[in-house]
Design a protein around this motif. Structure first.
Motif, PDB file in Angstrom:
ATOM      1  N   THR A 135       1.047  -9.495   9.816  1.00 47.43           N
ATOM      2  CA  THR A 135       1.211  -9.061  11.233  1.00 47.43           C
ATOM      3  C   THR A 135       2.684  -7.641  11.496  1.00 47.43           C
ATOM      4  N   ARG A 136       2.648  -7.237  10.093  1.00 51.81           N
ATOM      5  CA  ARG A 136       3.479  -7.021   9.643  1.00 51.81           C
ATOM      6  C   ARG A 136       3.318  -5.022   9.642  1.00 51.81           C
ATOM      7  N   GLN A 137       1.950  -4.808  10.896  1.00 50.79           N
ATOM      8  CA  GLN A 137       2.013  -3.401  11.190  1.00 50.79           C
ATOM      9  C   GLN A 137       2.298  -3.641  12.743  1.00 50.79           C
TER      10      GLN A 137
ATOM     11  N   ALA B  22      12.028  -0.628   1.462  1.00 47.98           N
ATOM     12  CA  ALA B  22      10.552  -0.990   1.434  1.00 47.98           C
ATOM     13  C   ALA B  22       9.591  -1.912   0.432  1.00 47.98           C
ATOM     14  N   ALA B  23      10.421  -0.927  -0.679  1.00 47.22           N
ATOM     15  CA  ALA B  23       9.152  -1.960  -2.493  1.00 47.22           C
ATOM     16  C   ALA B  23       9.011  -2.599  -1.608  1.00 47.22           C
ATOM     17  N   ALA B  24       8.122  -3.044  -2.713  1.00 44.28           N
ATOM     18  CA  ALA B  24       7.508  -4.686  -2.854  1.00 44.28           C
ATOM     19  C   ALA B  24       8.084  -5.338  -4.839  1.00 44.28           C
ATOM     20  N   VAL B  25       8.808  -5.154  -4.581  1.00 50.58           N
ATOM     21  CA  VAL B  25       9.571  -5.910  -5.796  1.00 50.58           C
ATOM     22  C   VAL B  25       9.496  -6.973  -6.671  1.00 50.58           C
TER      23      VAL B  25
ATOM     24  N   SER C 229       0.734  -1.440   0.020  1.00 46.72           N
ATOM     25  CA  SER C 229       0.048   0.288   0.383  1.00 46.72           C
ATOM     26  C   SER C 229       0.634   1.278  -0.053  1.00 46.72           C
ATOM     27  N   GLY C 230       2.393   1.050  -0.233  1.00 49.69           N
ATOM     28  CA  GLY C 230       3.192   2.264   0.597  1.00 49.69           C
ATOM     29  C   GLY C 230       2.608   2.831   2.121  1.00 49.69           C
ATOM     30  N   ARG C 231       1.801   2.251   3.205  1.00 47.02           N
ATOM     31  CA  ARG C 231       2.298   2.324   4.222  1.00 47.02           C
ATOM     32  C   ARG C 231       3.426   2.899   4.708  1.00 47.02           C
TER      33      ARG C 231
ATOM     34  N   SER D  37      17.559  -3.973   3.825  1.00 47.20           N
ATOM     35  CA  SER D  37      15.859  -4.143   2.470  1.00 47.20           C
ATOM     36  C   SER D  37      15.032  -4.939   3.638  1.00 47.20           C
ATOM     37  N   PHE D  38      13.682  -5.356   3.149  1.00 41.25           N
ATOM     38  CA  PHE D  38      13.147  -5.588   3.718  1.00 41.25           C
ATOM     39  C   PHE D  38      12.969  -7.155   2.817  1.00 41.25           C
ATOM     40  N   LYS D  39      11.942  -8.058   3.661  1.00 41.20           N
ATOM     41  CA  LYS D  39      11.425  -9.420   3.787  1.00 41.20           C
ATOM     42  C   LYS D  39      10.699  -9.586   3.277  1.00 41.20           C
ATOM     43  N   LEU D  40       9.522 -10.286   3.342  1.00 39.91           N
ATOM     44  CA  LEU D  40       8.266  -9.896   3.238  1.00 39.91           C
ATOM     45  C   LEU D  40       8.145 -11.424   2.932  1.00 39.91           C
ATOM     46  N   GLU D  41       6.819 -12.149   3.849  1.00 40.95           N
ATOM     47  CA  GLU D  41       6.993 -13.786   3.519  1.00 40.95           C
ATOM     48  C   GLU D  41       5.111 -14.045   4.546  1.00 40.95           C
TER      49      GLU D  41
HETATM   50  O1  PAZ Z   1       3.548  -0.757   2.236  1.00 38.01           O
HETATM   51  P1  PAZ Z   1       2.904  -1.433   2.932  1.00 38.01           P
HETATM   52  O2  PAZ Z   1       2.738  -1.237   3.575  1.00 38.01           O
HETATM   53  O3  PAZ Z   1       1.157  -2.365   2.705  1.00 38.01           O
HETATM   54  O4  PAZ Z   1       4.090  -2.786   3.212  1.00 38.01           O
HETATM   55  C1  PAZ Z   1       5.312  -2.866   3.799  1.00 38.01           C
HETATM   56  C2  PAZ Z   1       5.890  -4.831   3.275  1.00 38.01           C
HETATM   57  C3  PAZ Z   1       5.343  -5.522   3.517  1.00 38.01           C
HETATM   58  C4  PAZ Z   1       5.783  -4.164   1.491  1.00 38.01           C
HETATM   59  C5  PAZ Z   1       7.810  -4.333   3.483  1.00 38.01           C
HETATM   60  O5  PAZ Z   1       7.451  -4.459   4.860  1.00 38.01           O
HETATM   61  C6  PAZ Z   1       7.977  -5.216   2.898  1.00 38.01           C
HETATM   62  O6  PAZ Z   1       8.983  -6.502   3.398  1.00 38.01           O
HETATM   63  N1  PAZ Z   1       8.646  -5.370   1.570  1.00 38.01           N
HETATM   64  C7  PAZ Z   1       9.335  -5.746   0.880  1.00 38.01           C
HETATM   65  C8  PAZ Z   1       8.589  -7.060   0.575  1.00 38.01           C
HETATM   66  C9  PAZ Z   1       9.346  -8.086  -0.346  1.00 38.01           C
HETATM   67  O7  PAZ Z   1       9.239  -8.563   0.108  1.00 38.01           O
HETATM   68  O8  PAZ Z   1       9.062  -7.855  -1.661  1.00 38.01           O
END
Ligand code: PAZ
Length: 314
Positions: A264-266, A180-183, A69-71, A231-235
């Protein structure tokens, strides 16, 4: 000698991802912004925010999108500015934006009232905090601490990040990258893409996509080797999160990974470095008081950046 992995990624970028026409102009702007603020003693953070779009057709009707969302990015931008940083905000067009994010769920026309048929006033019930936020937004605009840059597609994101890294390399360790972008991990090269809209009359769609080059590698090794990189990691599977974060650090040798789970990312993240891991959490009480987890993430990382700069100087 040039690293062969880096040269091959550079080659792929040039050949398979179309270069945005205004990329050089944006690079000059970012370089001037970084130099100006670093000379004034400020640190500069480049935040990436929002999801990338991957087109399936050259004249694009359909595309694959990454969730974000870019939050995270927009909220963090505010806390970085409060911590004295100048911020380059590389964000997906129309994703959440610093300060205005607070009103993203409100219909503007519901927040306005007509008085006497001509005069327009803000309904304070709908927008109770508007004056406070507007004041802050105007101060930040006036101070020139925020440079917004937009992207839409994966190609735009990759090229913009590359020139941003080159532009910020001039300020060395004073630069932080907060990715933080989701690429997208997958794409269709321009040469394999159909020109026109894919027809459903041709039957079920079979897609074959290539792996997106790992841009973190040249960023850390070549484009901005002195910078502090996060870097960020989303799972979605908690059992692999920490291991994936550790593997990323091991591969790219950057400074930190912020690992989070979709649900739970927030309220909860792990900040992982080569030798440490810190769990940042919001308590129930903090959630009630509308504390934002980005305040804790930014506080943790600005402290680590400070230590990093001191070590590089010593
Ligand atoms: O933008 P948002 O607040 O909805 O979410 C944030 C996020 C989950 C995209 C960010 O915290 C993140 O993990 N970015 C990396 C995503 C990835 O692993 O590609």
């Amino acid at each position: 000698m040039a690293d062969p992995t880096v040269s091959s990624i550079d080659g792929k970028l040039a050949e398979e991802f179309s270069i945005p026409t205004h990329v050089e102009e944006v690079k000059q702007k970012m370089a001037a912004f970084a130099t100006q603020h670093a000379s004034a003693g400020r640190r500069v953070v480049l935040i990436t925010s929002g999801g990338t779009k991957v087109p399936l057709e050259s004249r694009t009707v359909r595309f694959l999108d990454n969730f974000s969302s870019g939050r995270r990015g927009s909220t963090s931008a505010e806390y970085f500015i409060d911590s004295g940083y100048a911020v380059i905000f590389l964000h997906r067009h129309r994703s959440l934006y610093p300060y205005t994010r607070m009103f993203s769920t409100i219909n503007m026309l519901d927040a306005l009232q007509l008085k006497g048929g001509e005069e327009v006033v803000v309904d304070q019930q709908v927008l109770p905090d508007i004056a406070k936020v507007l004041k802050k937004y105007s101060e930040v605009k006036e101070s020139g601490l925020l440079l917004p840059v937009e992207f839409n597609t994966l190609s735009e994101y990759l090229h913009m990040l590359k020139v941003a890294a080159q532009a910020l390399s001039t300020i060395g360790s004073k630069a932080m990258f907060y990715l933080a972008a989701a690429v997208s991990d997958f794409y269709i090269p321009a040469s394999d893409m159909p020109e026109h809209k894919i027809q459903s009359s041709d039957g079920p769609l079979q897609l074959s996509m290539k792996m997106v080059p790992k841009i973190l590698s040249p960023l850390v090794k070549e484009w901005a080797p002195q910078a502090f990189v996060v870097s960020f990691k989303l799972e979605t599977d908690a059992s692999i999160l920490l291991e994936k974060a550790r593997r990323a650090l091991d591969t790219y040798r950057h400074q930190a990974v912020v690992a989070n789970l979709l649900e739970t990312r927030q309220t909860s993240v792990l900040v992982v470095t080569l030798n440490t891991q810190a769990e940042l959490l919001l308590t129930e009480d903090e959630v009630k008081k509308q504390v934002e987890i980005e305040e804790k993430i930014v506080s943790n990382l600005t402290a680590a950046h400070h230590v990093f700069i001191t070590q590089q100087a010593g």
